[in-house]
Design a protein around this motif. Structure first.
Motif, short mmCIF file in Angstrom:
data_model
loop_
_atom_site.label_atom_id
_atom_site.label_comp_id
_atom_site.label_asym_id
_atom_site.label_seq_id
_atom_site.Cartn_x
_atom_site.Cartn_y
_atom_site.Cartn_z
N LEU A 397 0.83 -1.20 0.00
CA LEU A 397 0.00 0.00 0.00
C LEU A 397 0.87 1.25 0.00
O LEU A 397 2.04 1.22 0.39
N ARG A 398 0.26 2.34 -0.43
CA ARG A 398 0.88 3.66 -0.39
C ARG A 398 -0.15 4.66 0.10
O ARG A 398 -1.36 4.48 -0.11
N TYR A 399 0.36 5.74 0.71
CA TYR A 399 -0.52 6.72 1.36
C TYR A 399 -0.14 8.12 0.92
O TYR A 399 1.04 8.50 0.96
N LEU A 400 -1.13 8.89 0.47
CA LEU A 400 -0.93 10.29 0.10
C LEU A 400 -1.59 11.17 1.15
O LEU A 400 -2.81 11.31 1.18
N PRO A 401 -0.79 11.76 2.05
CA PRO A 401 -1.38 12.60 3.10
C PRO A 401 -1.77 13.97 2.57
O PRO A 401 -1.39 14.36 1.45
N GLN A 471 -0.94 -1.83 -4.49
CA GLN A 471 -2.24 -2.39 -4.88
C GLN A 471 -3.36 -1.89 -3.98
O GLN A 471 -4.52 -2.24 -4.18
N LEU A 472 -3.00 -1.09 -3.00
CA LEU A 472 -3.96 -0.37 -2.16
C LEU A 472 -3.45 1.06 -2.02
O LEU A 472 -2.31 1.28 -1.59
N LEU A 473 -4.28 2.00 -2.42
CA LEU A 473 -3.90 3.40 -2.39
C LEU A 473 -4.82 4.14 -1.44
O LEU A 473 -6.05 4.04 -1.54
N LEU A 474 -4.23 4.88 -0.49
CA LEU A 474 -4.98 5.65 0.49
C LEU A 474 -4.74 7.14 0.22
O LEU A 474 -3.59 7.58 0.21
N ALA A 500 -6.97 -1.31 -5.36
CA ALA A 500 -8.03 -0.83 -4.49
C ALA A 500 -7.72 0.59 -4.04
O ALA A 500 -6.56 0.97 -3.86
N LEU A 501 -8.78 1.36 -3.84
CA LEU A 501 -8.63 2.78 -3.56
C LEU A 501 -9.54 3.15 -2.39
O LEU A 501 -10.72 2.82 -2.38
N VAL A 502 -8.96 3.83 -1.39
CA VAL A 502 -9.75 4.37 -0.29
C VAL A 502 -9.44 5.86 -0.21
O VAL A 502 -8.30 6.25 0.04
N VAL A 503 -10.46 6.69 -0.46
CA VAL A 503 -10.26 8.13 -0.56
C VAL A 503 -11.13 8.85 0.46
O VAL A 503 -12.36 8.73 0.44
#
Length: 524
Positions: A397-401, A471-474, A500-503
């Motif tokens: 996963l990766r996270y964009l704050p 494969q999971l983007l926050l 997968a995307l959680v926004v």
């Protein structure tokens, strides 16, 4: 006199010499105007100049009527009472003194005709959904979103003829945005609003586009503006094709003319060598041919130069290709595969969250400010530990704050991407960055020197090009503080994302544009 805003020959430069405006002039009359433009084009700077926060180097700003200004980086004294922020504290104190039986003339002067000040202020707060906020309450006791609404309430209570709003919907939840939309739609005077919020910009009467230090006006809301720009670009691109064809034709005609003149010169030389005509006749012919050749050559060169100038002018009217085109096959997640499982009570907010994400789902995380959306995302990344329960991410996963602080300002864009993709060769990195519009030497820019839009694209590139492929983007409020071009580019990049995307976002048009498959609402 009708209220209006008139800017005449405005000039402004920062202390380092970076010039923002040079002889900018425009007029805004009654109605709602949305001010748009790329990050760094000077929108907020212009509002600060109009409001008097900055001093122009030249030119004038004139407002017919009182001026109100709600700045983007609103900072409030946490100890200030709400009525003081609204600008009615002195009037209320005087009114309370009169109600206690005091007859000092100063109290009556302070009240003037504003005997219903409490009711009027209360009506404004209620209209903005702040029914629970008492006029005697301290600012520090309200949330960040409520503070923005209180700043707007202060302007509505004052009722200025000219109102400036700078990104007013940033950090507002959906309910608060709706109330702000209603206030904007009902504004009776001159309103100039800087925003990237499409829903807000659809409410305006005209769009003012700030580009290259100049302003152009387009009637209607943002959809009308987009349609007008698209039609302009189609015309501009057609004119470029016509101009390119003209340059090719003029170049061919110049070559043909030179070929014919060379033949004449060779023929004249041949006649001279064979002595077939008298010397004086051949001399006259030679001189006439030279004069004719010179005129002919000059004429065709001038035509070619004019054609080139028309081509340059036509090319300048075409906006740069700012479309992100990427392919991210390694991010693909099979349908039905479990990606994320959350059964936890969140720290700080105390909510129990039960969330199961399967396959390439696109989840919009919604809820009021303070509901814990950012807390949930930080818990999934491992930055925060849950108060109870467990969180299991089954894929990379990766996270964009919200802060966009993923880049090292000391490194170039290429070097920043190399940090997260160590196995990729420099050529592979440059090839991938070109798809994020960092072509050639642009990829060698140091991150600390990037504009807002460039920094966002570089951050997005580092996020999506990382190894292993996420494969999971926050994403946490990704459209806050982005111009509309950057929002569109984000949508384009996410079209190619297969995971997968959680926004977490309050921006409904953005959530719709990226194809959210379901919404998860966190309770307050």
């Amino acid at each position: 006199m009708s209220s209006s805003l008139v800017v005449q020959d405005l000039g402004f430069a920062w202390p380092d010499g970076d010039r923002v405006f040079d002889s900018l002039s425009f007029t805004v009359g009654p109605g709602r105007t949305g001010l748009v433009g790329l990050n760094g084009s000077g929108k907020s700077t212009l509002l600060r100049l109009i409001a008097g926060v900055l001093r122009p180097a030249s030119g004038t700003v004139h407002t017919a009527g009182s001026l109100g200004y709600l700045r983007q980086d609103l900072t409030l004294d946490t100890q200030m009472p709400v009525d003081e922020l609204l600008g009615i504290a002195d009037t209320r104190r005087a009114l309370q003194a009169i109600e206690r039986g005091e007859t000092d003339v100063a109290h009556f002067t302070a009240v003037g005709d504003d005997w219903d000040v409490d009711e009027r202020a209360r009506a404004v707060l209620d209209r903005l959904g702040l029914t629970h906020v008492d006029l005697d309450r301290r600012i520090g006791q309200v949330s960040g979103g409520e503070a923005i609404l209180l700043g707007l309430a202060a302007q509505l209570v004052r009722r200025p003829e000219v109102l400036l709003l700078d990104e007013p919907t940033n950090n507002l939840d959906r309910a608060a945005r709706t109330r702000l939309y209603e206030a904007v739609a009902a504004w009776p005077g001159v309103l100039l609003v800087v925003s990237h919020d499409r829903a807000l910009l659809e409410l305006v009467d005209q769009i003012a586009e700030l580009r290259d230090g100049e302003i152009r006006f387009f009637g209607g809301g943002f959809s009308d503006y987009e349609a007008a720009v698209e039609a302009e670009q189609e015309t501009a691109e057609r004119l470029v094709r016509v101009a390119e064809a003209d340059v090719r034709r003029q170049r061919r005609e110049l070559i043909d003319a030179r070929t014919k003149l060379d033949r004449r010169v060779r023929y004249g030389q041949k006649m001279n060598d064979t002595k077939r005509e008298p010397k004086i006749v051949m001399g006259n012919r030679k001189r006439a041919a030279q004069v004719s050749a010179g005129k002919h050559k000059t004429m065709h060169q001038e035509k070619l130069e004019q054609a080139r100038e028309r081509l340059v002018e036509a090319e300048e009217a075409v906006r740069e290709d700012d479309t992100i085109r990427v392919d991210l096959p390694a991010t693909e997640v099979p349908a039905g595969r479990t990606v994320l499982t959350v059964h936890a009570r969140l720290a700080h907010v105390g909510h129990q969250v039960d969330l199961l994400v399967r396959g390439p789902e696109r989840i919009g995380l919604v809820g009021a400010n303070g509901a814990g959306k950012s807390t949930l995302l930080r818990t999934v990344t491992g930055e925060l530990a849950p108060a109870e329960g467990s969180v299991d991410a089954a894929v990379p996963l990766r996270y964009l704050p919200q802060r966009l602080d993923l880049l090292d300002d000391r490194l170039t864009i290429v070097e920043n991407v190399a940090r997260v993709a160590p196995d990729a060769t420099p050529n592979q990195i440059r090839s991938r960055l070109a798809r994020f519009l960092f072509r050639g030497t642009r990829a060698d820019q140091v991150a600390g020197t990037l504009s807002g839009g460039e920094r966002f694209r570089a951050t997005l590139a580092a996020l999506l090009l990382a190894e292993p492929a996420p494969q999971l983007l926050l994403l946490d409020e990704p459209t806050n503080n982005l111009d509309l071009t950057s929002v569109r580019q984000l949508s384009q990049a996410l079209e190619a994302y297969r995971g997968a995307l959680v926004v977490a976002s309050h921006d409904e048009p953005f959530l719709e544009s990226i194809g959210i498959t379901r919404r998860v609402t966190l309770p307050t």
